[in-house]
Motif scaffolding. Structure first.
Motif, PDB file in Angstrom:
ATOM      1  N   THR A  46       0.804  -1.214   0.000  1.00  0.00           N
ATOM      2  CA  THR A  46       0.000   0.000   0.000  1.00  0.00           C
ATOM      3  C   THR A  46       0.843   1.273   0.000  1.00  0.00           C
ATOM      4  N   HIS A  47       2.076   1.191   0.522  1.00  0.00           N
ATOM      5  CA  HIS A  47       2.957   2.364   0.499  1.00  0.00           C
ATOM      6  C   HIS A  47       4.363   1.949   0.895  1.00  0.00           C
ATOM      7  N   ASP A  79       5.424   5.150  -5.555  1.00  0.00           N
ATOM      8  CA  ASP A  79       6.168   4.502  -4.470  1.00  0.00           C
ATOM      9  C   ASP A  79       6.934   3.277  -4.945  1.00  0.00           C
ATOM     10  N   HIS A 111       0.194  10.432   2.740  1.00  0.00           N
ATOM     11  CA  HIS A 111       0.978   9.651   3.700  1.00  0.00           C
ATOM     12  C   HIS A 111       2.337   9.351   3.086  1.00  0.00           C
ATOM     13  N   THR A 112       2.326   8.904   1.839  1.00  0.00           N
ATOM     14  CA  THR A 112       3.489   8.888   0.959  1.00  0.00           C
ATOM     15  C   THR A 112       2.989   9.314  -0.423  1.00  0.00           C
ATOM     16  N   SER A 129       0.885   6.317  -1.997  1.00  0.00           N
ATOM     17  CA  SER A 129      -0.025   5.518  -1.167  1.00  0.00           C
ATOM     18  C   SER A 129      -1.291   5.171  -1.946  1.00  0.00           C
ATOM     19  N   SER A 166      -3.476   5.209   5.213  1.00  0.00           N
ATOM     20  CA  SER A 166      -4.080   6.478   4.795  1.00  0.00           C
ATOM     21  C   SER A 166      -5.362   6.811   5.538  1.00  0.00           C
TER      22      SER A 166
END
Length: 234
Positions: free
Chosen positions: A77-78, A104, A141-142, A145, A173
């Motif tokens: 997810t990230h 990412d 968040h990133t 994400s 997130s």
């Protein structure tokens, strides 16, 4: 037993049986990360959301869904390290494909020394046997994400206008009580804007949220607090 969304490191997976999909939630590692194994009930295809830590436990989880340890893909997810601790081992043992948000993917590949084959963008679909998961980019968040949304087929017994329930795997997130951590400023605004437009404005209150840590929630439980989150800036 009924699904509760409660899992603890070293404990059993919590299992949710849907008509076409089985969801297994396990907690791993010192950071109490959630990992989710999704199994297409007709074809046996399997996808793991976040190979976070404890490769041995995750392999046990995969075998719970498939005694042959079939795993078709891992979606990360990230890029944060607590979400990729077992990625190298899981890919090596299972031969699964690695997928991640496009922004990412390079960082994940370099950190885990793996090839991220699938670099997915907002609105893409990830196949799982007969089923499909929608990619929802939640930037902040990133940079890359993502969340994954699975929509249950409409119940043939229900009125035609009533869709099946949505199951949303949000990484870090969205949690019970607010969005994931950001550096503040533009990152916070980006995450809140994406959550507002792409999640809360689009999906109904009964959408079930499966976060990267801790207990589950629903959009209906969180929706009344959106303005509070914006005001407090976290």
């Amino acid at each position: 037993m009924a699904y509760t969304g409660v899992a603890s490191p070293g404990g059993p997976a919590d299992v949710r049986e849907l008509d076409a999909l089985t969801i297994r939630k396990a907690s791993v590692g010192p950071m109490d990360n959630n990992a989710y194994l999704l199994t297409c009930r007709r074809t046996g295809a399997q996808l793991l959301v976040d190979a976070a830590a404890d490769a041995d436990r995750l392999l046990e989880l995969i075998r719970e869904g498939s005694p042959q340890a079939r795993l078709d893909a891992v979606v990360t997810t990230h890029r944060h390290r607590d979400h990729i601790g077992a990625l190298t081992s899981i890919l090596a043992v299972t031969g699964a494909r690695a997928l991640a948000g496009a922004d990412d993917a390079q960082a994940i590949g370099e950190a885990a020394d793996v090839h991220v084959e699938g670099r997915v963008h907002h609105g893409a679909t990830v196949p799982l046997g007969d089923l499909a998961l929608e990619v929802i980019a939640l930037r902040g968040h990133t940079p890359g994400s993502i969340a994954l949304a699975y929509r249950e087929p409409r119940d043939a017994r229900a009125p035609e206008a009533v869709p099946g329930r949505t199951h949303l795997f949000t990484g870090d997130s969205l949690f019970p009580g607010g969005p994931g951590r950001t550096s503040g400023g533009d990152d916070f605004d980006s995450l809140m804007d994406d959550l507002q437009r792409r999640v809360f404005d689009t999906l109904p209150d009964d959408t079930w949220v499966y976060p990267g840590h801790g207990r589950d929630t629903t959009l209906g439980a969180e929706r009344p607090h959106l303005e509070e989150w914006r005001a407090r800036r976290w």
